[in-house]
Motif scaffolding. Structure first.
Motif, mmCIF file in Angstrom:
data_model
loop_
_atom_site.group_PDB
_atom_site.id
_atom_site.type_symbol
_atom_site.label_atom_id
_atom_site.label_comp_id
_atom_site.label_asym_id
_atom_site.label_seq_id
_atom_site.Cartn_x
_atom_site.Cartn_y
_atom_site.Cartn_z
ATOM 1 N N HIS A 192 -0.305 11.010 11.425
ATOM 2 C CA HIS A 192 0.004 11.564 10.103
ATOM 3 C C HIS A 192 1.147 10.850 9.379
ATOM 4 O O HIS A 192 1.728 11.406 8.455
ATOM 5 N N GLN A 193 1.461 9.646 9.777
ATOM 6 C CA GLN A 193 2.546 8.885 9.146
ATOM 7 C C GLN A 193 2.022 8.153 7.913
ATOM 8 O O GLN A 193 0.874 7.727 7.863
ATOM 9 N N THR A 194 2.907 7.990 6.920
ATOM 10 C CA THR A 194 2.599 7.263 5.690
ATOM 11 C C THR A 194 3.560 6.104 5.531
ATOM 12 O O THR A 194 4.753 6.246 5.790
ATOM 13 N N ASN A 251 1.810 1.699 -3.410
ATOM 14 C CA ASN A 251 0.687 1.811 -2.489
ATOM 15 C C ASN A 251 1.117 2.692 -1.330
ATOM 16 O O ASN A 251 2.141 2.421 -0.710
ATOM 17 N N GLN A 252 0.347 3.729 -1.045
ATOM 18 C CA GLN A 252 0.643 4.596 0.098
ATOM 19 C C GLN A 252 -0.550 4.609 1.023
ATOM 20 O O GLN A 252 -1.674 4.880 0.593
ATOM 21 N N ILE A 253 -0.302 4.301 2.293
ATOM 22 C CA ILE A 253 -1.334 4.308 3.311
ATOM 23 C C ILE A 253 -0.938 5.355 4.339
ATOM 24 O O ILE A 253 0.170 5.317 4.873
ATOM 25 N N THR A 254 -1.840 6.299 4.615
ATOM 26 C CA THR A 254 -1.557 7.413 5.513
ATOM 27 C C THR A 254 -2.557 7.435 6.660
ATOM 28 O O THR A 254 -3.764 7.313 6.438
ATOM 29 N N THR A 264 1.721 15.039 4.499
ATOM 30 C CA THR A 264 0.361 15.406 4.161
ATOM 31 C C THR A 264 0.299 15.899 2.726
ATOM 32 O O THR A 264 1.114 16.687 2.275
ATOM 33 N N GLY A 265 -0.665 15.377 2.003
ATOM 34 C CA GLY A 265 -0.870 15.787 0.621
ATOM 35 C C GLY A 265 -0.081 14.998 -0.391
ATOM 36 O O GLY A 265 -0.361 15.057 -1.567
ATOM 37 N N LEU A 266 0.932 14.247 0.008
ATOM 38 C CA LEU A 266 1.752 13.523 -0.963
ATOM 39 C C LEU A 266 0.935 12.483 -1.698
ATOM 40 O O LEU A 266 0.977 12.401 -2.913
ATOM 41 N N ALA A 267 0.169 11.692 -0.985
ATOM 42 C CA ALA A 267 -0.612 10.637 -1.638
ATOM 43 C C ALA A 267 -1.654 11.226 -2.568
ATOM 44 O O ALA A 267 -1.877 10.718 -3.655
ATOM 45 N N ALA A 303 -8.028 7.152 7.545
ATOM 46 C CA ALA A 303 -6.891 6.737 6.724
ATOM 47 C C ALA A 303 -7.092 7.232 5.304
ATOM 48 O O ALA A 303 -8.219 7.476 4.873
ATOM 49 N N LYS A 304 -5.987 7.383 4.596
ATOM 50 C CA LYS A 304 -5.993 7.698 3.172
ATOM 51 C C LYS A 304 -5.165 6.626 2.487
ATOM 52 O O LYS A 304 -4.176 6.146 3.048
#
Length: 139
Positions: free
Chosen positions: A98-100, A63-66, A20-23, A41-42
Motif C-alpha cells: 500500500h505504499q505510494t 505522478n503517483q504510483i501506488t 489509500t485514496g489519495l491518488a 498498482a494504481k
C-alpha cells in the motif's frame, strides 16, 4: 525504496505510505487500475496548471504510483510524453504494501498546443498493471 534509471530532471519529492485514496481523489487525476495474479498498482498523472500561457515557465507534472497489494511489489514505470516534449522517465520501484511514490517533473514551456503525459506501470513479469494520463495546454 530505490528508484533507478530516472532522468536528472525528475525529483522524487516524497513517499506517502498507506495513502489509500489519495491518488484517486486528486482533481484532474486520470488513472486506471488493473489487478492480476502478479500484482496490482494504481497510477495518477496530474498536470498543473491545466492552461499555461506564460512563455519561459514550466508545467508541473505529478505522478503517483501506488502498490495496492498487501505485499511488497516491484514495478516498472514507463512514461510517454507528447512528441514535441523531452524528459520522459522510466524507472523501477520497490514498494511496500500500500505504499505510494510521488515523482514531480517540470516540463519547459513549448508553444503552443495540447500535451499529454501517459504513465504505464508493469509488473516484473511484464504485465501491464495500470495506466494514467494527464493533459495540459501551452498557449
Amino acid at each position: 525504496m530505490r528508484p533507478t534509471g530516472l532522468l536528472v530532471k525528475i525529483m522524487i519529492i516524497g513517499f506517502l505510505v498507506g495513502s489509500t485514496g489519495l491518488a484517486g481523489g486528486m482533481v484532474a487525476a486520470a488513472h486506471v487500475t488493473a489487478t492480476g495474479s502478479s500484482g496490482c498498482a494504481k497510477v495518477a498523472v496530474v498536470a498543473k496548471p491545466r492552461l499555461n500561457t506564460q512563455a519561459g515557465s514550466t508545467e508541473t507534472i505529478q505522478n503517483q504510483i501506488t502498490n495496492c497489494t498487501g505485499k511488497t511489489e516491484v514495478v516498472q514505470v514507463k512514461q510517454k510524453l507528447s512528441a514535441q516534449l523531452t524528459g520522459a522517465f522510466n524507472g523501477t520501484f520497490t514498494l511496500a504494501k500500500h505504499q505510494t511514490v510521488e515523482i514531480t517533473q517540470h516540463i519547459p514551456y513549448v508553444c503552443c498546443g495540447m500535451y499529454h503525459a501517459t504513465d504505464q506501470v508493469f509488473s516484473t513479469s511484464g504485465q501491464l498493471l495500470a495506466t494514467g494520463r494527464g493533459g495540459w495546454t501551452f498557449a
